[in-house]
Design a protein around this motif. Structure first.
Motif, PDB file in Angstrom:
ATOM      1  N   SER A 122      72.445  56.855 -12.924  1.00  0.00           N
ATOM      2  CA  SER A 122      72.990  57.922 -12.082  1.00  0.00           C
ATOM      3  C   SER A 122      74.218  57.452 -11.311  1.00  0.00           C
ATOM      4  O   SER A 122      75.101  58.243 -10.996  1.00  0.00           O
ATOM      5  CB  SER A 122      71.922  58.418 -11.101  1.00  0.00           C
ATOM      6  OG  SER A 122      70.822  58.995 -11.781  1.00  0.00           O
ATOM      7  N   ALA A 123      74.272  56.148 -11.003  1.00  0.00           N
ATOM      8  CA  ALA A 123      75.425  55.592 -10.286  1.00  0.00           C
ATOM      9  C   ALA A 123      76.601  55.324 -11.209  1.00  0.00           C
ATOM     10  O   ALA A 123      77.693  54.974 -10.744  1.00  0.00           O
ATOM     11  CB  ALA A 123      75.019  54.299  -9.583  1.00  0.00           C
ATOM     12  N   GLY A 124      76.389  55.479 -12.526  1.00  0.00           N
ATOM     13  CA  GLY A 124      77.477  55.269 -13.473  1.00  0.00           C
ATOM     14  C   GLY A 124      77.513  53.893 -14.088  1.00  0.00           C
ATOM     15  O   GLY A 124      78.492  53.514 -14.726  1.00  0.00           O
ATOM     16  N   GLY A 125      76.434  53.105 -13.922  1.00  0.00           N
ATOM     17  CA  GLY A 125      76.377  51.778 -14.518  1.00  0.00           C
ATOM     18  C   GLY A 125      75.634  51.790 -15.843  1.00  0.00           C
ATOM     19  O   GLY A 125      75.038  52.790 -16.236  1.00  0.00           O
ATOM     20  N   ILE A 126      75.681  50.673 -16.540  1.00  0.00           N
ATOM     21  CA  ILE A 126      74.976  50.507 -17.815  1.00  0.00           C
ATOM     22  C   ILE A 126      74.004  49.344 -17.664  1.00  0.00           C
ATOM     23  O   ILE A 126      74.416  48.222 -17.359  1.00  0.00           O
ATOM     24  CB  ILE A 126      75.949  50.195 -18.968  1.00  0.00           C
ATOM     25  CG1 ILE A 126      76.977  51.320 -19.130  1.00  0.00           C
ATOM     26  CG2 ILE A 126      75.201  49.986 -20.271  1.00  0.00           C
ATOM     27  CD1 ILE A 126      78.075  50.994 -20.126  1.00  0.00           C
ATOM     28  N   VAL A 127      72.721  49.606 -17.847  1.00  0.00           N
ATOM     29  CA  VAL A 127      71.715  48.541 -17.764  1.00  0.00           C
ATOM     30  C   VAL A 127      71.652  47.833 -19.115  1.00  0.00           C
ATOM     31  O   VAL A 127      71.326  48.444 -20.133  1.00  0.00           O
ATOM     32  CB  VAL A 127      70.335  49.100 -17.384  1.00  0.00           C
ATOM     33  CG1 VAL A 127      69.292  47.991 -17.421  1.00  0.00           C
ATOM     34  CG2 VAL A 127      70.385  49.728 -15.995  1.00  0.00           C
ATOM     35  N   LEU A 128      71.974  46.544 -19.115  1.00  0.00           N
ATOM     36  CA  LEU A 128      71.999  45.764 -20.349  1.00  0.00           C
ATOM     37  C   LEU A 128      70.672  45.084 -20.631  1.00  0.00           C
ATOM     38  O   LEU A 128      70.277  44.944 -21.789  1.00  0.00           O
ATOM     39  CB  LEU A 128      73.107  44.703 -20.275  1.00  0.00           C
ATOM     40  CG  LEU A 128      74.518  45.215 -19.983  1.00  0.00           C
ATOM     41  CD1 LEU A 128      75.481  44.049 -19.888  1.00  0.00           C
ATOM     42  CD2 LEU A 128      74.965  46.190 -21.061  1.00  0.00           C
ATOM     43  N   ASP A 129      69.986  44.680 -19.597  1.00  0.00           N
ATOM     44  CA  ASP A 129      68.724  43.959 -19.795  1.00  0.00           C
ATOM     45  C   ASP A 129      67.967  43.929 -18.469  1.00  0.00           C
ATOM     46  O   ASP A 129      68.542  44.176 -17.404  1.00  0.00           O
ATOM     47  CB  ASP A 129      68.988  42.531 -20.277  1.00  0.00           C
ATOM     48  CG  ASP A 129      67.765  41.908 -20.968  1.00  0.00           C
ATOM     49  OD1 ASP A 129      66.722  42.599 -21.064  1.00  0.00           O
ATOM     50  OD2 ASP A 129      67.854  40.748 -21.396  1.00  0.00           O
ATOM     51  N   THR A 130      66.677  43.632 -18.556  1.00  0.00           N
ATOM     52  CA  THR A 130      65.830  43.533 -17.366  1.00  0.00           C
ATOM     53  C   THR A 130      65.056  42.233 -17.408  1.00  0.00           C
ATOM     54  O   THR A 130      64.474  41.880 -18.437  1.00  0.00           O
ATOM     55  CB  THR A 130      64.842  44.713 -17.293  1.00  0.00           C
ATOM     56  OG1 THR A 130      65.562  45.944 -17.274  1.00  0.00           O
ATOM     57  CG2 THR A 130      63.981  44.625 -16.041  1.00  0.00           C
ATOM     58  N   MET A 131      65.055  41.506 -16.288  1.00  0.00           N
ATOM     59  CA  MET A 131      64.291  40.273 -16.177  1.00  0.00           C
ATOM     60  C   MET A 131      63.211  40.454 -15.124  1.00  0.00           C
ATOM     61  O   MET A 131      63.389  41.204 -14.161  1.00  0.00           O
ATOM     62  CB  MET A 131      65.200  39.094 -15.814  1.00  0.00           C
ATOM     63  CG  MET A 131      66.306  38.859 -16.804  1.00  0.00           C
ATOM     64  SD  MET A 131      67.168  37.300 -16.507  1.00  0.00           S
ATOM     65  CE  MET A 131      65.900  36.113 -16.986  1.00  0.00           C
ATOM     66  N   ARG A 132      62.093  39.766 -15.293  1.00  0.00           N
ATOM     67  CA  ARG A 132      60.957  39.910 -14.381  1.00  0.00           C
ATOM     68  C   ARG A 132      60.474  38.541 -13.924  1.00  0.00           C
ATOM     69  O   ARG A 132      60.551  37.565 -14.670  1.00  0.00           O
ATOM     70  CB  ARG A 132      59.789  40.634 -15.074  1.00  0.00           C
ATOM     71  CG  ARG A 132      60.106  42.060 -15.498  1.00  0.00           C
ATOM     72  CD  ARG A 132      59.043  42.564 -16.486  1.00  0.00           C
ATOM     73  NE  ARG A 132      59.164  43.974 -16.776  1.00  0.00           N
ATOM     74  CZ  ARG A 132      60.029  44.480 -17.645  1.00  0.00           C
ATOM     75  NH1 ARG A 132      60.839  43.669 -18.310  1.00  0.00           N
ATOM     76  NH2 ARG A 132      60.079  45.782 -17.862  1.00  0.00           N
ATOM     77  N   GLN A 133      59.966  38.508 -12.702  1.00  0.00           N
ATOM     78  CA  GLN A 133      59.284  37.311 -12.221  1.00  0.00           C
ATOM     79  C   GLN A 133      58.132  37.727 -11.333  1.00  0.00           C
ATOM     80  O   GLN A 133      58.260  38.650 -10.523  1.00  0.00           O
ATOM     81  CB  GLN A 133      60.213  36.376 -11.451  1.00  0.00           C
ATOM     82  CG  GLN A 133      59.494  35.067 -11.056  1.00  0.00           C
ATOM     83  CD  GLN A 133      60.405  34.057 -10.388  1.00  0.00           C
ATOM     84  OE1 GLN A 133      61.144  34.395  -9.472  1.00  0.00           O
ATOM     85  NE2 GLN A 133      60.346  32.798 -10.829  1.00  0.00           N
ATOM     86  N   LYS A 134      57.001  37.056 -11.496  1.00  0.00           N
ATOM     87  CA  LYS A 134      55.820  37.332 -10.683  1.00  0.00           C
ATOM     88  C   LYS A 134      55.670  36.199  -9.675  1.00  0.00           C
ATOM     89  O   LYS A 134      55.597  35.023 -10.035  1.00  0.00           O
ATOM     90  CB  LYS A 134      54.574  37.437 -11.564  1.00  0.00           C
ATOM     91  CG  LYS A 134      53.366  38.020 -10.861  1.00  0.00           C
ATOM     92  CD  LYS A 134      52.256  38.339 -11.857  1.00  0.00           C
ATOM     93  CE  LYS A 134      51.094  39.025 -11.155  1.00  0.00           C
ATOM     94  NZ  LYS A 134      50.012  39.378 -12.098  1.00  0.00           N
TER      95      LYS A 134
END
Length: 561
Positions: free
Chosen positions: A219-231
């Motif tokens: 919605s902000a006009g960006g492109i999500v390339l990947d997602t990283m997670r940490q617990k």
């Protein structure tokens, strides 16, 4: 003496001096490296128990000595010679390592990002070079590099570097240049998301939050390339995530060509500064993305006023340390909006501007109070539409009132409150009744406090209404969580109407099981589809009944929440 870069903590002064002396070693222009220089690097690296990177230009001059891997010792973009996609940077890297295998992906990605002429990886042990790997860029492959089989030091040092570099650059030019990951995108922000799941967040809530953050960035006009997670049990106080994860984030950002890291939680100014220093990219958080959306969507003067106030209050503690290389001015998420030109000015100037804006918001509050007083004198009932962002509030307002409020399948598509008349005919008496329907700003899980404060003039439309109409997107997988989030925000307000009605929207998009579950849990709710005009007459009649019902009766019978 020349500076030794990288992590030199704990290295003896005598060894630092040995590293500094490497700057004086001239290498032949037509060879990657001499055998003697390679053995010297191996001996020092073995002695200090650290990998070493030596950067050499095409004249054979050593221009940079650094302790660490190629990924850890990259030359900053500003210090690299100017180069294009068709040309290399005219610098090669000679790196030592303590394993007999090709360089890892992090080293290869670092090579691509710097457009190095070549990467020579020397496997060392017992003060000697055991074998070497030669890596060069190749534009016509899915991975833009070629790694040679293991080479002996003699084979490596006998190769004609000048002939090879001419051949490689010709191949690169013929193929149209090196394709970096970021070349596949426009000027939009290229975002790597980082999610941190702590002990107080359920797995489902965590995943729902990441999905929502993807939509926020979009919605902000960006492109999500990947997602990283940490617990983690709790966020790291200095960097949110651990040191190892920071290296993973840095590598992942280089691989996908990200220029912005966004965390799924609020991060402190010091955490942002520490992360930017470690990663070398802009680092933002969920609140910053939401503020950016608000900055883009504000249309009226009062909306822009409230957004500017929220932005400045958010950015004020984050001004320290914003040097030229980390400037927030320009284009992209977190840099837009009425307040963007003030972010790098003196703190006192910004504080004065905040005080002025707060005064203007107070005046706006008083103005809205006068308008509400006029409505009350006309004895027209007011219904405030509330709900999670993108629940369909503006669409419902448009259909019920024939208004033309902007709608889109985006989070926070509309910000500015809109009030329109709705005429309802009572079936028994055919009497026509008029009510006012006010569309309010959408809520979201953990709505940033700066926005709640800045939009207090707008949110008072909710407090002063006679009835709350809580609209819920039943087609959203996290609709129950959305209800809880809206309730939490409403409970934080000083006073809200005692009369409320829940309306589940978008029933045309849900299965019978979900519909039955909601009907069982909320028997007094109304079920509609605004776009398909289903259940709208029932909704109107329920609103009239609620308006006419005495407050005492509502307090006794109400069990919608």
């Amino acid at each position: 003496m020349q500076k030794v870069y990288g992590n030199i903590q704990g290295i003896k002064a005598s060894h630092i001096k040995q590293l500094q002396q490497l700057y004086e070693e001239q290498q032949p222009a037509d060879r990657f490296i001499t055998p003697e220089f390679a053995q010297t690097l191996a001996a020092i690296s073995t002695t200090i128990h650290h990998p070493i990177c030596c950067y050499i230009n095409r004249r054979g001059q050593v221009i940079r000595i650094a302790v660490g891997t190629p990924n850890q010792t990259q030359i900053p973009e500003a210090e690299l010679p100017r180069h294009s996609a068709e040309r290399l940077s005219r610098i090669r890297c000679i790196a030592t390592q303590f394993k007999s295998e090709p360089p890892d992906t992090a080293a290869l990605v670092a090579m691509v990002s710097q457009h190095l002429d070549a990467l020579v990886s020397l496997s060392v042990a017992n003060n000697q070079v055991q074998e070497a790997f030669l890596v060069y860029l190749a534009p016509d492959l899915e991975t833009p590099w070629i790694v040679s089989p293991p080479l002996s030091l003699a084979d490596l040092t006998e190769q004609d570097f000048s002939d090879l570099i001419t051949e490689w650059e010709k191949d690169i030019a013929d193929a149209g240049g090196i394709i970096s990951p970021q070349d596949n995108f426009s000027d939009q922000d290229r975002v790597l998301l980082v999610g941190v799941q702590t002990d107080n967040i359920s797995a489902q809530r965590f995943e729902d939050g990441l999905i929502e953050l993807v939509r926020l960035v979009d919605s902000a006009g960006g492109i999500v390339l990947d997602t990283m997670r940490q617990k983690r049990s709790h966020p790291h106080p200095q960097t949110v995530v651990g040191k190892g994860k920071i290296e993973e984030i840095k590598l992942a950002a280089q691989k996908v060509g990200a220029n912005l890291i966004v965390f799924d939680r609020d991060i402190s100014p010091s955490q942002a500064r520490n992360l930017e220093k470690e990663i070398g990219l802009r680092v933002g958080d969920r609140t910053e993305v939401i503020l950016d959306i608000f900055a883009q969507r504000a249309r009226t003067q009062e909306g822009k006023l409230q957004v500017e106030l929220a932005q400045l209050e958010y950015m004020l503690p984050r001004l320290r340390g914003r040097g030229q290389e980390m400037s927030r001015l320009g284009a992209g998420i977190g840099t837009r909006g009425p307040g963007e030109t003030k972010l790098e000015t003196e703190r006192r100037t910004i504080q004065r501007r905040i005080a002025q804006l707060q005064q203007e918001v107070n005046q706006l509050q008083a103005h809205r109070a006068r308008i509400r007083q006029q409505r009350q004198q006309q004895e027209v009932s007011v219904v405030a539409l509330v709900g999670y962002t993108n629940a369909g509030k503006s669409t419902l307002l448009n259909i019920l009132t024939n208004a033309e409020v902007y709608t889109a399948d985006q989070l926070f598509a509309t910000l500015d409150p809109t009030t329109r008349k709705v005429v309802i005919t009572q079936p028994e008496t055919q009497e026509r009744r008029t009510i006012l329907l006010t569309d309010t700003v959408g809520f979201i899980h953990e709505l940033p406090p700066s926005l709640v404060d800045a939009f207090r003039a707008t949110l008072e439309e909710v407090i002063e209404a006679d009835v709350l109409l809580h609209l819920i997107d039943l087609s959203h997988p996290a609709w129950e969580s959305h209800i809880a989030s809206v309730q939490d925000i409403l409970q934080e307000m000083s006073a809200i109407p005692e009369k409320d009605l829940i309306a589940f929207n978008k029933i045309d998009r849900v299965d019978s099981e979900t519909l039955a579950q909601a009907q069982e849990k909320y028997p007094q709710a109304v079920f509609i589809s605004a776009t398909e005009r289903l259940g709208l007459e029932t909704l109107k009649q329920h609103l009239l009944q609620l308006i006419d019902e005495p407050v005492e009766a509502v307090a006794v019978t109400q069990n919608s929440y």
